[in-house]
Design a protein around this motif. Structure first.
Motif, PDB file in Angstrom:
ATOM      1  N   ARG A 133     105.426  50.982  36.700  1.00  0.00           N
ATOM      2  CA  ARG A 133     104.595  52.182  36.582  1.00  0.00           C
ATOM      3  C   ARG A 133     103.770  52.134  35.307  1.00  0.00           C
ATOM      4  N   ALA A 174     101.992  54.901  32.660  1.00  0.00           N
ATOM      5  CA  ALA A 174     101.755  56.280  32.225  1.00  0.00           C
ATOM      6  C   ALA A 174     100.437  56.350  31.471  1.00  0.00           C
ATOM      7  N   VAL A 176     101.788  59.658  35.631  1.00  0.00           N
ATOM      8  CA  VAL A 176     102.353  58.329  35.856  1.00  0.00           C
ATOM      9  C   VAL A 176     102.019  57.897  37.279  1.00  0.00           C
TER      10      VAL A 176
END
Length: 326
Positions: A167, A169, A179
């Motif tokens: 992921r 952010a 995110v």
């Protein structure tokens, strides 16, 4: 700009400013970004003088000749294996071989404001400032673009990879963070607005459980999966522009427009000891791999601050307790 006083630093502490342990001199214009090499023995800095300098920490001198470019090199990132250096600039980004000091890839991508290597070193994420501010992924080995730009519900200002690399952010200009999944591009957390102004910096804890953001109204900590804020904010006396977290996840370093570098205990949210006082606004801070030192820009110089002199503050004033009760 924030007018709140520091909630944990005593007046006695403020009367005892501490200077840097070591200063690295060589740039001819303001330093903008600093980064540690994984070996902990070298650092790199970028400047408005269009150079990237690699420094030997022990000697305090330059390690080889500066890396030159035709454009101002803003943000910098060093690959996890320490073999490559990526720099963002007005026309895109350049990737240098850290040993030969030669450009490996010159990527035309518009203006690159911030950038970060993925934890496995495969990808470089760049924050583009042209038109809509989005995140673009680049293959670190080939220099080719990855997927379509990752889009967020607002203009992206800063970015950080989750430690497992799945992921990314982003801090946005509307005071929120969001995110997204790196593969699908779908939003998995947020956008969540907790700040009142631009989110200037964002960083994950090493275990990925927490996400730390910084803005005009201080530093806030969030549960990275739920987006729920954890504990109380940590304050500077002005905008916070940069943050870094130790490899053990116990402390945060921060800097900003009040010309101080501060260290915080992530669990208690108390400032750890005195502030370090710089000569100007601070745009970049970084902990050493062994957690002992902090480097930062300091005008035309790079400063190294020794955290061994710090001691945890033992109490919070009644004034602050009253402040938080309203």
């Amino acid at each position: 700009m924030s007018t709140l006083t520091n909630p944990v630093e005593s007046s006695a502490t403020r009367r005892a400013p501490r200077g840097p342990t070591k200063v690295f001199k060589g740039h001819t214009n303001g330093v903008y970004s600093v980064a540690y090499f994984p070996d902990g023995q070298h650092i790199a800095s970028t400047s408005y003088d269009k150079t990237v300098i690699i420094w030997d920490i022990e000697s305090g001198g330059q390690d080889g000749k500066p890396l030159q470019h035709d454009s101002f090199v803003g943000s910098i990132a060093i690959s996890p294996d320490g073999r490559r250096i990526a720099g963002g600039m007005e026309g895109g980004l350049a990737i240098w071989d850290a040993v030969t000091r030669k450009v490996v890839h010159e990527i035309k991508a518009g203006g690159v404001d911030r950038l970060a290597y993925s934890p496995d070193g495969r990808w470089i994420a760049t924050v583009l400032w042209d038109n809509e501010r989005v995140i673009r992924l680049w293959d670190a080995d080939t220099g080719r673009p990855g997927r379509e730009p990752l889009k967020y519900d607002g203009n992206v200002w800063c970015a950080a990879f989750l430690p497992d690399g799945t992921r990314i952010a982003a801090g946005l200009d509307n005071g929120s963070f969001q995110v997204v999944d790196m593969i699908t591009g779908e939003s998995v957390v947020g956008p969540i607005k907790g700040h009142t102004e631009i989110v200037n910096s964002v960083v994950y804890s090493p275990d990925g459980r927490l996400l730390v953001t910084a803005s005009q109204d201080g530093i806030r900590v969030w549960d990275s999966k739920t987006g729920i804020e954890v504990g109380k904010p940590m304050w500077h006396e002005d905008d916070v522009f940069c943050i870094s977290i130790t490899a053990d996840g116990r402390r945060i370093a921060s800097g900003g427009l009040d010309k101080t570098v501060r260290v915080w205990d992530l669990e208690t949210r108390l400032q750890v000891g005195h502030s370090f006082h710089a000569d100007g606004w601070l745009w970049s801070v970084a902990f050493s791999p062994d957690n002992r030192y902090i480097i930062s820009d300091n005008g035309r110089d790079v400063s190294l601050w020794d955290t061994e002199s710090l001691a945890i503050q033992g109490s919070v004033s009644i004034f602050i307790l009253l402040q938080y009760s309203f």
